[in-house]
Write an enzyme that holds these catalytic residues in place. Sequence first.
Site, PDB file in Angstrom:
ATOM      1  N   GLU A  10       2.826   3.639  12.872  1.00 57.05           N
ATOM      2  CA  GLU A  10       2.410   2.945  11.651  1.00 57.05           C
ATOM      3  C   GLU A  10       2.859   1.486  11.647  1.00 57.05           C
ATOM      4  O   GLU A  10       3.957   1.157  12.099  1.00 57.05           O
ATOM      5  CB  GLU A  10       3.016   3.675  10.453  1.00 57.05           C
ATOM      6  CG  GLU A  10       2.702   3.068   9.092  1.00 57.05           C
ATOM      7  CD  GLU A  10       3.412   3.780   7.943  1.00 57.05           C
ATOM      8  OE1 GLU A  10       3.030   3.540   6.787  1.00 57.05           O
ATOM      9  OE2 GLU A  10       4.345   4.566   8.208  1.00 57.05           O
ATOM     10  N   LYS A  49      -4.140   4.158   4.093  1.00 54.86           N
ATOM     11  CA  LYS A  49      -3.161   5.103   3.561  1.00 54.86           C
ATOM     12  C   LYS A  49      -3.419   5.405   2.086  1.00 54.86           C
ATOM     13  O   LYS A  49      -3.462   4.503   1.240  1.00 54.86           O
ATOM     14  CB  LYS A  49      -1.764   4.510   3.748  1.00 54.86           C
ATOM     15  CG  LYS A  49      -0.607   5.467   3.505  1.00 54.86           C
ATOM     16  CD  LYS A  49       0.693   4.768   3.886  1.00 54.86           C
ATOM     17  CE  LYS A  49       1.884   5.705   3.832  1.00 54.86           C
ATOM     18  NZ  LYS A  49       3.118   5.018   4.295  1.00 54.86           N
ATOM     19  N   CYS A  63       1.966   8.757   7.681  1.00 55.86           N
ATOM     20  CA  CYS A  63       3.335   8.934   7.195  1.00 55.86           C
ATOM     21  C   CYS A  63       3.450   9.774   5.918  1.00 55.86           C
ATOM     22  O   CYS A  63       3.307  10.998   5.967  1.00 55.86           O
ATOM     23  CB  CYS A  63       3.963   7.548   7.015  1.00 55.86           C
ATOM     24  SG  CYS A  63       5.779   7.522   7.093  1.00 55.86           S
TER      25      CYS A  63
END
Length: 259
Positions: free
Chosen positions: A40, A109, A143
């Site tokens: 990331e 995200k 994540c």
Amino acid sequence: MNIALVQMDIAFGNPEENYEQVKSKVKEAAKHSSVVVLPELWTTGYDLERLDEIADLNGEKSFAFLSKLAKQNDVHIIAGSIAKRVNNKVTNTLLVVNRHGVLLNEYSKAHLFRLMDEEKYLTEGNDLGTFRLEGTPSAGVICYDIRFPEWIRTHMLNETKILFVVAEWPKPRIDHWRALLISRAIENQCFVVACNRVGADPNNLFGGHSIVIGPWGEVIKEAGEEETILYASIDLKEVDKVRSTIPIFADRRPEIYKI
């Protein structure tokens, strides 16, 4: 499918240094794999306060770099995520580039992590991270997303066989990282390929432990806490075997599920 996970330290707020690192590491990883996975925010790290200055405008520079890198090394790249600036907003965006340099998908995200102040500097995404890799239904998330099983399940409802996860997961909660990823593999009967960074920035220490997990929840390969390239080979037929043994997708009752 042969996969390489680039578990690297990231130069804080220094995209040019990180481009050079990735160029070298992808070249090495491609010698032994057909798919390379990056962590990331590999271009900037969590230098969130300077994103107006260092985020990639429309993601154009990063995509051009990755497209050339993929073609030069004849490798698919699950290109971690970058800070992408569009219309005065910045997203944390995963890019997937095939070996021909073509963008297969980009995913921003969906869940922003308040403990690291993401919501102050980033704009959340709303679209699915699904794509086909060498004909295989696949998905990519970032994540904190793995703490939302309903979001992961949404990605799995079209026979998706591989879940790629890219992360900067802090060391103090690395046990959560492993437990959540194994759970996502078991409940979705899929391979989980998860690449985390190592090293530190001014505010965080990162835990590594990039990992490849099979559809029974078995750990196939796992890294430690140092910079490394983790290699793994997976047999996608295993997903079909597991799903035929315990047919959870056929036995779902979505009409009674209330969220």
